[in-house]
Motif scaffolding. Structure first.
Motif, PDB file in Angstrom:
ATOM      1  N   LEU A 219     -14.910  -1.869  -2.078  1.00  7.23           N
ATOM      2  CA  LEU A 219     -13.807  -1.011  -2.524  1.00  7.23           C
ATOM      3  C   LEU A 219     -13.784  -0.871  -4.040  1.00  7.23           C
ATOM      4  N   GLU A 220     -14.057  -1.952  -4.755  1.00  5.99           N
ATOM      5  CA  GLU A 220     -14.091  -1.881  -6.216  1.00  5.99           C
ATOM      6  C   GLU A 220     -15.200  -0.938  -6.681  1.00  5.99           C
ATOM      7  N   LYS A 223     -14.052   2.626  -6.118  1.00  6.70           N
ATOM      8  CA  LYS A 223     -13.113   3.042  -7.167  1.00  6.70           C
ATOM      9  C   LYS A 223     -13.860   3.446  -8.437  1.00  6.70           C
ATOM     10  N   GLU A 261      -4.837   3.666  -0.593  1.00  8.06           N
ATOM     11  CA  GLU A 261      -4.043   3.053  -1.662  1.00  8.06           C
ATOM     12  C   GLU A 261      -4.691   3.246  -3.027  1.00  8.06           C
ATOM     13  N   ALA A 262      -5.999   3.477  -3.024  1.00  6.27           N
ATOM     14  CA  ALA A 262      -6.723   3.764  -4.271  1.00  6.27           C
ATOM     15  C   ALA A 262      -6.698   5.251  -4.606  1.00  6.27           C
ATOM     16  N   ASN A 263      -5.918   6.023  -3.830  1.00  6.97           N
ATOM     17  CA  ASN A 263      -5.770   7.470  -4.021  1.00  6.97           C
ATOM     18  C   ASN A 263      -7.089   8.233  -3.837  1.00  6.97           C
TER      19      ASN A 263
END
Length: 270
Positions: A219-220, A223, A261-263
């Motif tokens: 996920l990082e 992003k 949640e990270a848009n």
């Protein structure tokens, strides 16, 4: 209502080998009515990955003897199929480069993309052009430029864990996930990340990448890359490694919520 033609594909145990250079259309879980473009030989698999979940089987079991289709052969076959679809249906939602391996490995990939975009504009201007790629050739300037021209530049990133990559995706040549991430960032958002989540075992070792140990570092990276969309999916067809299992709906939904949640827009295929 639409009707899809039956693919004249060769199916063996754990294997689907697609015709070349055109197959379908098929109904894609993620893309709709999809006309397939296979830039690899019709008699085997040609890929820079050897994924344990690949519907085309393991590389060693399906070595092709025929050559790659030439650019002109692809253009002529695609135009003939699009003309037939214009006259008889169905109307395609997307023209998808997929098939028996990695499409961007074709030495004339960039020119074939130009031909495809021109034919799309002539026959079905509303259709999208998509490429499903494992990202191994995006460092090449001509591939990078071509992928920036299409509607759906769909690039694989199953994990950032090197051990998992070597166990599951099994690159056949040089593959540095950190280099891949930097090259993905260079698209400046003009890409879709595609990730396979699954469970089960391979050679007695877990291949479950649905846990936070794998999901949070992935996920990082997502992003950082800041794609316009993420496609999350799981096993849908028989795999050459028979101990693999689908990820549960709940697990995929949990991962999708983290992406939201990270848009970042996300789609899930169960």
């Amino acid at each position: 209502m639409y009707f899809c033609t039956v693919i004249n594909r060769k199916i063996t145990m754990s294997t689907v080998i697609y015709p070349s250079p055109i197959f379908g259309p098929v109904h894609s879980r993620r893309l709709g009515v999809s006309l397939g473009i296979n830039l690899l030989p019709e008699d085997g698999k040609f890929c820079s990955f050897d994924c344990i979940y690949c519907e085309c089987g393991f590389n060693k079991d399906h070595r092709p003897k025929k050559k790659l289709p030439a650019r002109e052969q692809v253009r002529e076959a695609l135009e003939a199929r699009l003309l037939d679809m214009q006259q008889n249906g169905p109307k395609p939602d997307v023209l998808t480069f997929a098939g028996n391996g990695e499409p961007t490995a074709h030495p004339e990939f960039a020119g074939i993309i130009d031909d495809t975009l021109a034919l799309r504009d002539k026959y079905f201007p509303q259709a999208k052009v998509s490429v499903l790629s494992n990202s191994t050739f995006i460092h090449k300037a001509e591939v990078f430029k071509a992928l920036n021209k299409i509607d759906n530049n769909i690039l694989k990133l199953d994990t950032v864990n090197v051990d998992y990559i070597n166990k599951v995706d099994r690159p056949t040549g040089h593959y540095d996930v950190n280099e891949i991430i930097e090259e993905m960032k260079a698209f400046k958002g003009n890409l879709i990340i595609q990730t396979m989540f699954m469970k089960g075992e391979s050679q007695g070792k877990s291949v479950d990448n649905t846990t936070d140990e794998y999901v949070l570092p992935w996920l990082e990276a997502v992003k950082e890359i800041a794609p316009r969309q993420v496609m999350i999916y799981t096993i849908d067809r028989e795999t050459p490694d028979h101990d693999l299992k689908k990820a549960a709906h709940e697990e995929l939904d949990r991962i999708a919520e983290l992406v939201k949640e990270a848009n970042i827009p996300v789609s899930v295929s169960y």
